[in-house]
Design a protein around this motif. Structure first.
Motif, PDB file in Angstrom:
ATOM      1  N   SER A 166       0.816  -1.217   0.000  1.00 38.00           N
ATOM      2  CA  SER A 166       0.000   0.000   0.000  1.00 38.00           C
ATOM      3  C   SER A 166       0.845   1.261   0.000  1.00 38.00           C
ATOM      4  CB  SER A 166      -0.913   0.016   1.238  1.00 38.00           C
ATOM      5  OG  SER A 166      -1.793  -1.079   1.230  1.00 38.00           O
ATOM      6  N   TYR A 170       0.441   5.946  -0.110  1.00 36.35           N
ATOM      7  CA  TYR A 170       0.788   6.954   0.899  1.00 36.35           C
ATOM      8  C   TYR A 170       1.733   7.995   0.299  1.00 36.35           C
ATOM      9  CZ  TYR A 170      -0.009   2.607   3.620  1.00 36.35           C
ATOM     10  OH  TYR A 170      -0.474   1.416   4.110  1.00 36.35           O
ATOM     11  N   GLU A 173       0.040  10.389  -2.010  1.00 33.28           N
ATOM     12  CA  GLU A 173      -0.766  11.373  -1.269  1.00 33.28           C
ATOM     13  C   GLU A 173       0.129  12.437  -0.630  1.00 33.28           C
ATOM     14  OE1 GLU A 173      -3.934  13.424   0.579  1.00 33.28           O
ATOM     15  OE2 GLU A 173      -3.692  12.229  -1.237  1.00 33.28           O
ATOM     16  N   ILE A 245       2.020   8.409  10.565  1.00 33.27           N
ATOM     17  CA  ILE A 245       2.587   7.325   9.763  1.00 33.27           C
ATOM     18  C   ILE A 245       2.345   5.983  10.453  1.00 33.27           C
ATOM     19  CG2 ILE A 245       4.703   6.318   8.848  1.00 33.27           C
ATOM     20  CD1 ILE A 245       3.725   8.682   7.245  1.00 33.27           C
ATOM     21  N   THR A 248      -1.224   5.082  10.021  1.00 35.47           N
ATOM     22  CA  THR A 248      -1.476   4.693   8.635  1.00 35.47           C
ATOM     23  C   THR A 248      -1.148   3.223   8.418  1.00 35.47           C
ATOM     24  OG1 THR A 248      -1.030   6.930   7.804  1.00 35.47           O
ATOM     25  CG2 THR A 248      -0.814   5.119   6.226  1.00 35.47           C
TER      26      THR A 248
END
Length: 260
Positions: A166, A170, A173, A245, A248
């Motif tokens: 993923s 991140y 973004e 982070i 996330t």
């Protein structure tokens, strides 16, 4: 010659196939009714019936997870008695794959998006008894699209998914927000993007080539009371960014566990 059947050929499967076909001498066949664009020399069928009596050494699943239960069983008889099942499908566990073919070796590959340009990081997990030859073959395929990391449990593969699988999302973004902030300082969209991407590219190359820790590199560019120090204080002065982070990755890992 090693014969490999790729079940499904979407964006990621197609990108990996191009790397595999260009860097190995294996014989590839794609089973996909959508007639995808394929590298030269790769065969394609739209159904299991079109395979005739062909038998394959490896069956690699590149389907959407919700399609696997319906599609995979029909193709399993085309796998040789010693054949191995592999999968690049996120959110579908090796245990579920093994349940379709008891006694079969299963290896999951978790690639990330930069694999499409040969700069990916892929996680590998071998479920059950997997021969050294089979793990070596799948490893060679994974190396065609970048770096690899073997993990010793499916839980660690879920954790790797949260970090690397993923991860490009991140980063995209963060880059989007960075470019937007540069635009807010008065730069055009084009100049803001060039400034940000150029800065990130150069910084990444410096980090990759340096023997210093990331913390030491950060310290080297930060003068006490200077502009960088002011920016870093706003970014992470009380650990807010570090916490975001962590949150996330934890959220992505938790979702990966739910999808097993």
């Amino acid at each position: 010659m090693t014969k490999i059947l790729l079940l499904g050929c979407g964006n990621m499967g197609g990108a990996l196939l191009k790397a595999w076909a260009a860097n190995t001498d294996h014989e590839f066949t794609v089973a996909d009714p959508a007639n995808p664009d394929l590298p030269e020399g790769v065969s394609q069928v739209g159904s299991v019936e079109e395979l005739g009596e062909q038998v394959f050494d490896y069956l690699i699943v590149a389907l959407k997870p919700q399609l696997i239960d319906d599609v995979l069983p029909a193709y399993l008889p085309r796998l040789s008695p010693s054949g191995v099942i592999s999968s690049i499908a996120a959110g579908y566990s090796a245990a579920k794959l093994a349940a379709h073919a008891p006694g079969r070796s299963v290896i999951r590959i978790m690639p990330n998006l930069p694999a499409v340009i040969g700069k990916g990081v892929s996680g590998l997990y071998a479920h059950g008894a997997v021969s050294e030859n089979a793990s070596g073959e799948i490893e060679r395929l994974a190396l065609c699209s970048g770096e690899i990391v073997w993990v010793d449990s499916e839980d660690m593969l879920d954790r790797l998914t949260a970090v690397a699988g993923s991860g490009p999302g991140y980063v995209f973004e963060m880059l989007r927000a960075y470019v937007e902030a540069a635009e807010n300082l008065g730069f055009s969209e084009k100049d803001a993007k060039n400034l940000v991407l150029g800065t990130v590219r150069g910084t990444l190359e410096l980090a990759l080539q340096s023997d210093l820790s990331l913390e030491d590199l950060r310290k080297n560019v930060t003068s006490k009371g200077g502009t960088t120090a002011a920016g870093l204080d706003a970014l992470n002065g009380k650990g807010e960014f570090s916490a975001q982070i962590r949150d996330t990755l934890e959220a992505a890992y938790k979702r990966a566990v739910e999808l097993r």
